[in-house]
Design an enzyme around this catalytic site. Sequence first.
Site, PDB file in Angstrom:
ATOM      1  N   ARG A 170       0.660  -1.296   0.002  1.00 10.75           N
ATOM      2  CA  ARG A 170       0.180   0.069  -0.099  1.00 10.75           C
ATOM      3  C   ARG A 170       0.808   1.076  -0.021  1.00 10.75           C
ATOM      4  O   ARG A 170       0.364   2.149  -0.590  1.00 10.75           O
ATOM      5  CB  ARG A 170      -0.933  -0.142   1.274  1.00 10.75           C
ATOM      6  CG  ARG A 170      -1.896  -1.225   1.075  1.00 10.75           C
ATOM      7  CD  ARG A 170      -2.829  -1.118   2.229  1.00 10.75           C
ATOM      8  NE  ARG A 170      -3.538  -0.028   2.537  1.00 10.75           N
ATOM      9  CZ  ARG A 170      -4.295   0.205   3.846  1.00 10.75           C
ATOM     10  NH1 ARG A 170      -4.353  -0.641   4.779  1.00 10.75           N
ATOM     11  NH2 ARG A 170      -4.781   1.523   4.192  1.00 10.75           N
ATOM     12  N   HIS A 198      -6.746   7.839  12.101  1.00 11.46           N
ATOM     13  CA  HIS A 198      -6.696   6.343  11.884  1.00 11.46           C
ATOM     14  C   HIS A 198      -5.069   6.305  11.833  1.00 11.46           C
ATOM     15  O   HIS A 198      -4.494   5.450  11.286  1.00 11.46           O
ATOM     16  CB  HIS A 198      -7.405   5.800  10.856  1.00 11.46           C
ATOM     17  CG  HIS A 198      -8.822   5.571  11.311  1.00 11.46           C
ATOM     18  ND1 HIS A 198      -9.652   5.563  10.395  1.00 11.46           N
ATOM     19  CD2 HIS A 198      -9.248   5.690  12.514  1.00 11.46           C
ATOM     20  CE1 HIS A 198     -11.082   5.510  10.993  1.00 11.46           C
ATOM     21  NE2 HIS A 198     -10.595   5.657  12.243  1.00 11.46           N
ATOM     22  N   CYS A 212      10.181  -0.898  21.996  1.00  9.07           N
ATOM     23  CA  CYS A 212      10.726   0.443  22.682  1.00  9.07           C
ATOM     24  C   CYS A 212       9.883   1.725  22.189  1.00  9.07           C
ATOM     25  O   CYS A 212      10.247   2.593  22.561  1.00  9.07           O
ATOM     26  CB  CYS A 212      12.340   0.456  22.298  1.00  9.07           C
ATOM     27  SG  CYS A 212      12.626   1.103  20.559  1.00  9.07           S
ATOM     28  N   CYS A 247      13.597  -3.089  14.373  1.00 10.57           N
ATOM     29  CA  CYS A 247      14.181  -1.565  15.117  1.00 10.57           C
ATOM     30  C   CYS A 247      15.487  -1.881  15.602  1.00 10.57           C
ATOM     31  O   CYS A 247      16.086  -2.916  15.796  1.00 10.57           O
ATOM     32  CB  CYS A 247      13.158  -1.696  16.424  1.00 10.57           C
ATOM     33  SG  CYS A 247      13.738  -0.086  17.353  1.00 10.57           S
TER      34      CYS A 247
HETATM   35  C1  BV8 Z   1     -12.105   1.598  18.497  1.00 10.35           C
HETATM   36  C2  BV8 Z   1      -6.477   2.293   9.425  1.00 10.35           C
HETATM   37  C3  BV8 Z   1     -12.348   1.261  20.749  1.00 10.35           C
HETATM   38  C4  BV8 Z   1      -5.596   1.013   9.054  1.00 10.35           C
HETATM   39  C5  BV8 Z   1      -8.840   2.019   9.724  1.00 10.35           C
HETATM   40  C6  BV8 Z   1     -19.548   0.647  17.528  1.00 10.35           C
HETATM   41  C7  BV8 Z   1     -20.223  -0.199  16.918  1.00 10.35           C
HETATM   42  C8  BV8 Z   1     -19.974  -1.273  16.062  1.00 10.35           C
HETATM   43  C9  BV8 Z   1     -18.554  -1.247  15.732  1.00 10.35           C
HETATM   44  C10 BV8 Z   1     -17.637  -0.776  16.672  1.00 10.35           C
HETATM   45  C11 BV8 Z   1     -18.021   0.297  17.456  1.00 10.35           C
HETATM   46  N1  BV8 Z   1     -17.178   0.961  18.169  1.00 10.35           N
HETATM   47  C12 BV8 Z   1     -15.994   0.356  17.632  1.00 10.35           C
HETATM   48  C13 BV8 Z   1     -16.225  -0.680  16.803  1.00 10.35           C
HETATM   49  C14 BV8 Z   1     -15.371  -1.364  16.100  1.00 10.35           C
HETATM   50  C15 BV8 Z   1     -14.825  -0.762  14.925  1.00 10.35           C
HETATM   51  C16 BV8 Z   1     -15.643  -0.329  13.881  1.00 10.35           C
HETATM   52  O1  BV8 Z   1     -16.168   0.784  13.611  1.00 10.35           O
HETATM   53  N2  BV8 Z   1     -16.121  -1.463  13.004  1.00 10.35           N
HETATM   54  C17 BV8 Z   1     -17.090  -1.466  11.958  1.00 10.35           C
HETATM   55  C18 BV8 Z   1     -16.516  -1.973  10.671  1.00 10.35           C
HETATM   56  C19 BV8 Z   1     -18.350  -1.744  12.218  1.00 10.35           C
HETATM   57  N3  BV8 Z   1     -14.062   0.282  15.213  1.00 10.35           N
HETATM   58  C20 BV8 Z   1     -12.735   0.216  15.617  1.00 10.35           C
HETATM   59  O2  BV8 Z   1     -12.370  -0.902  15.997  1.00 10.35           O
HETATM   60  C21 BV8 Z   1     -11.859   1.400  16.065  1.00 10.35           C
HETATM   61  N4  BV8 Z   1     -11.343   1.466  17.202  1.00 10.35           N
HETATM   62  O3  BV8 Z   1     -13.391   1.786  18.427  1.00 10.35           O
HETATM   63  O4  BV8 Z   1     -11.457   1.367  19.635  1.00 10.35           O
HETATM   64  C22 BV8 Z   1     -13.309   0.017  20.717  1.00 10.35           C
HETATM   65  C23 BV8 Z   1     -12.537  -1.366  20.377  1.00 10.35           C
HETATM   66  C24 BV8 Z   1     -13.329  -2.265  20.479  1.00 10.35           C
HETATM   67  C25 BV8 Z   1     -14.851  -2.130  20.656  1.00 10.35           C
HETATM   68  C26 BV8 Z   1     -15.116  -0.882  20.892  1.00 10.35           C
HETATM   69  C27 BV8 Z   1     -14.305   0.145  21.162  1.00 10.35           C
HETATM   70  C28 BV8 Z   1     -10.731   1.440  15.000  1.00 10.35           C
HETATM   71  C29 BV8 Z   1     -11.241   1.977  13.604  1.00 10.35           C
HETATM   72  C30 BV8 Z   1     -10.259   2.112  12.882  1.00 10.35           C
HETATM   73  C31 BV8 Z   1      -9.606   1.133  12.005  1.00 10.35           C
HETATM   74  N5  BV8 Z   1      -8.625   1.546  11.178  1.00 10.35           N
HETATM   75  N6  BV8 Z   1      -7.792   2.372   9.080  1.00 10.35           N
HETATM   76  C32 BV8 Z   1      -5.616   0.916   7.749  1.00 10.35           C
HETATM   77  O5  BV8 Z   1      -5.960   1.725   6.736  1.00 10.35           O
HETATM   78  O6  BV8 Z   1      -5.166  -0.139   7.199  1.00 10.35           O
HETATM   79  S1  BV8 Z   1     -10.509   2.100   9.306  1.00 10.35           S
HETATM   80  C33 BV8 Z   1     -10.163   2.199   7.483  1.00 10.35           C
HETATM   81  O7  BV8 Z   1     -11.494   1.653   7.287  1.00 10.35           O
HETATM   82  C34 BV8 Z   1     -10.082   3.648   7.212  1.00 10.35           C
HETATM   83  O8  BV8 Z   1      -9.353   4.444   7.747  1.00 10.35           O
HETATM   84  C35 BV8 Z   1     -11.764   4.100   7.249  1.00 10.35           C
HETATM   85  O9  BV8 Z   1     -11.976   4.557   8.585  1.00 10.35           O
HETATM   86  C36 BV8 Z   1     -12.339   2.824   6.898  1.00 10.35           C
HETATM   87  C37 BV8 Z   1     -12.843   2.817   5.439  1.00 10.35           C
HETATM   88  O10 BV8 Z   1     -14.033   3.507   5.303  1.00 10.35           O
HETATM   89  P1  BV8 Z   1     -13.933   4.878   4.135  1.00 10.35           P
HETATM   90  O11 BV8 Z   1     -12.806   5.547   4.385  1.00 10.35           O
HETATM   91  O12 BV8 Z   1     -15.322   5.404   4.159  1.00 10.35           O
HETATM   92  O13 BV8 Z   1     -13.886   3.669   2.919  1.00 10.35           O
HETATM   93  P2  BV8 Z   1     -14.957   2.854   2.221  1.00 10.35           P
HETATM   94  O14 BV8 Z   1     -13.936   2.015   1.338  1.00 10.35           O
HETATM   95  O15 BV8 Z   1     -15.341   2.064   3.350  1.00 10.35           O
HETATM   96  O16 BV8 Z   1     -15.937   3.714   1.316  1.00 10.35           O
HETATM   97  C38 BV8 Z   1     -15.278   4.476   0.374  1.00 10.35           C
HETATM   98  C39 BV8 Z   1     -16.669   5.151   0.313  1.00 10.35           C
HETATM   99  O17 BV8 Z   1     -16.203   6.116  -0.774  1.00 10.35           O
HETATM  100  C40 BV8 Z   1     -17.837   4.568  -0.411  1.00 10.35           C
HETATM  101  O18 BV8 Z   1     -18.931   4.943   0.277  1.00 10.35           O
HETATM  102  C41 BV8 Z   1     -17.904   5.020  -1.807  1.00 10.35           C
HETATM  103  O19 BV8 Z   1     -18.922   5.009  -2.370  1.00 10.35           O
HETATM  104  C42 BV8 Z   1     -17.126   6.289  -1.910  1.00 10.35           C
HETATM  105  N7  BV8 Z   1     -16.404   6.834  -2.968  1.00 10.35           N
HETATM  106  C43 BV8 Z   1     -15.572   6.147  -3.862  1.00 10.35           C
HETATM  107  N8  BV8 Z   1     -14.995   6.760  -4.760  1.00 10.35           N
HETATM  108  C44 BV8 Z   1     -15.614   8.076  -4.682  1.00 10.35           C
HETATM  109  C45 BV8 Z   1     -16.345   8.149  -3.431  1.00 10.35           C
HETATM  110  N9  BV8 Z   1     -17.217   9.321  -2.957  1.00 10.35           N
HETATM  111  C46 BV8 Z   1     -16.614  10.414  -3.631  1.00 10.35           C
HETATM  112  N10 BV8 Z   1     -15.964  10.531  -4.815  1.00 10.35           N
HETATM  113  C47 BV8 Z   1     -15.126   9.431  -5.343  1.00 10.35           C
HETATM  114  N11 BV8 Z   1     -14.463   9.616  -6.265  1.00 10.35           N
HETATM  115 ZN    ZN Z   2      12.895  -0.879  19.340  1.00  7.66          ZN
END
Ligand code: BV8
Ligand code: ZN
Length: 287
Positions: free
Chosen positions: A111, A164, A175, A193
């Site tokens: 990536r 994120h 470390c 590291c």
């Molecule tokens: C957390 C970094 C405490 C890594 C990422 C409450 C309810 C349910 C679940 C949860 C909740 N609270 C927490 C959770 C769990 C989880 C979660 O939300 N799960 C989801 C799947 C249900 N959240 C977490 O784990 C978060 N941590 O809450 O910690 C905790 C922990 C456990 C339990 C409770 C609390 C951490 C979340 C962050 C994870 N890391 N990224 C990496 O990149 O590898 S998330 C990653 O995915 C991205 O950063 C982004 O956030 C997400 C993807 O979403 P989008 O960016 O919107 O992209 P996507 O592909 O989905 O959609 C693209 C959109 O663009 C589409 O709609 C499309 O139509 C549109 N599009 C496309 N082209 C265009 C366009 N629009 C306009 N123009 C265009 N040209």
């Molecule tokens: Zn180290």
Amino acid sequence: MQLRFLGVRKTELETALKGREIKGEDGRDVMGSRDQIDTGTQKQINEVRGFLRACDSLTVLTGAGVSAESGIPTFRDAQTGLWARYDPMELATPEAFARDPALVSRWYDERRGKCADCRPNPGHLALAQLQQRFEAAGRRFTLITQNVDRLHQQAGSRDPVELHGTLWLWRCTSCGEEREEREIPFPDHPPRCACGSIRRPGVVWFGESLPEAALAAAWQAAESCELFMSLGTSSLVEPAASLARVAANAGAKTVEINLKRTPLSTRVDISIAGATGELLPQILTET
Ligand code: BV8
Ligand code: ZN
């Protein structure tokens, strides 16, 4: 083309026909329908321009859709090649890294390579320009991103809130030493590291809490803005997906731009269907 025998200059005709749809034999709009905006969307664009002119504090949240036109696949887009059989939501977890750090490190390295070949698109550039305009006028502007590619910074955006993290910073798992890694590809997977331990990407994985400062800044910017714009995000990942609701509950106007409908589309004041790379520059003209 046809226009020549009319003996009028193309530009004159274009202005005269501006916005009118002229159907060719094949039913396609001869005036180049790609950039023709339907009247409904034009009306929405004008409304958003009004919101932008009227607001003193703007908060913008971006997702993978904003980087799609730069060639970076979104999370929704199917993974390709050897990654096709992996679900990104599974790979982006501490469990996956614990199970197979070399595999996860290779995925992030690939990536990084992809991001390195990509450039900011007009959507990124429009947001950087909007920040400049707002700050030059003493108006507050906050850009919050879920993206880890740092294309916003490349476009000139200053201090976006990286909810994120980013895949350009790597951190030692013991470390904690963290530094920017621009060398692609890594010679070894996972990278090591100086202390000998393995290093991980500086991103937030599913199941991990967000950086406190970033989360607090994002919440504060959502609670205190007059206009909140949600751009190119599927609004499915929490807590980022709650920010628009926080803003709306605090009385802000809310706008969404997305190619497709999302769970947020029915809950915002204006939801415009379209590409951010095309619509944001349009919205910015005349604001
Ligand atoms: C957390 C970094 C405490 C890594 C990422 C409450 C309810 C349910 C679940 C949860 C909740 N609270 C927490 C959770 C769990 C989880 C979660 O939300 N799960 C989801 C799947 C249900 N959240 C977490 O784990 C978060 N941590 O809450 O910690 C905790 C922990 C456990 C339990 C409770 C609390 C951490 C979340 C962050 C994870 N890391 N990224 C990496 O990149 O590898 S998330 C990653 O995915 C991205 O950063 C982004 O956030 C997400 C993807 O979403 P989008 O960016 O919107 O992209 P996507 O592909 O989905 O959609 C693209 C959109 O663009 C589409 O709609 C499309 O139509 C549109 N599009 C496309 N082209 C265009 C366009 N629009 C306009 N123009 C265009 N040209
Ligand atoms: Zn180290």
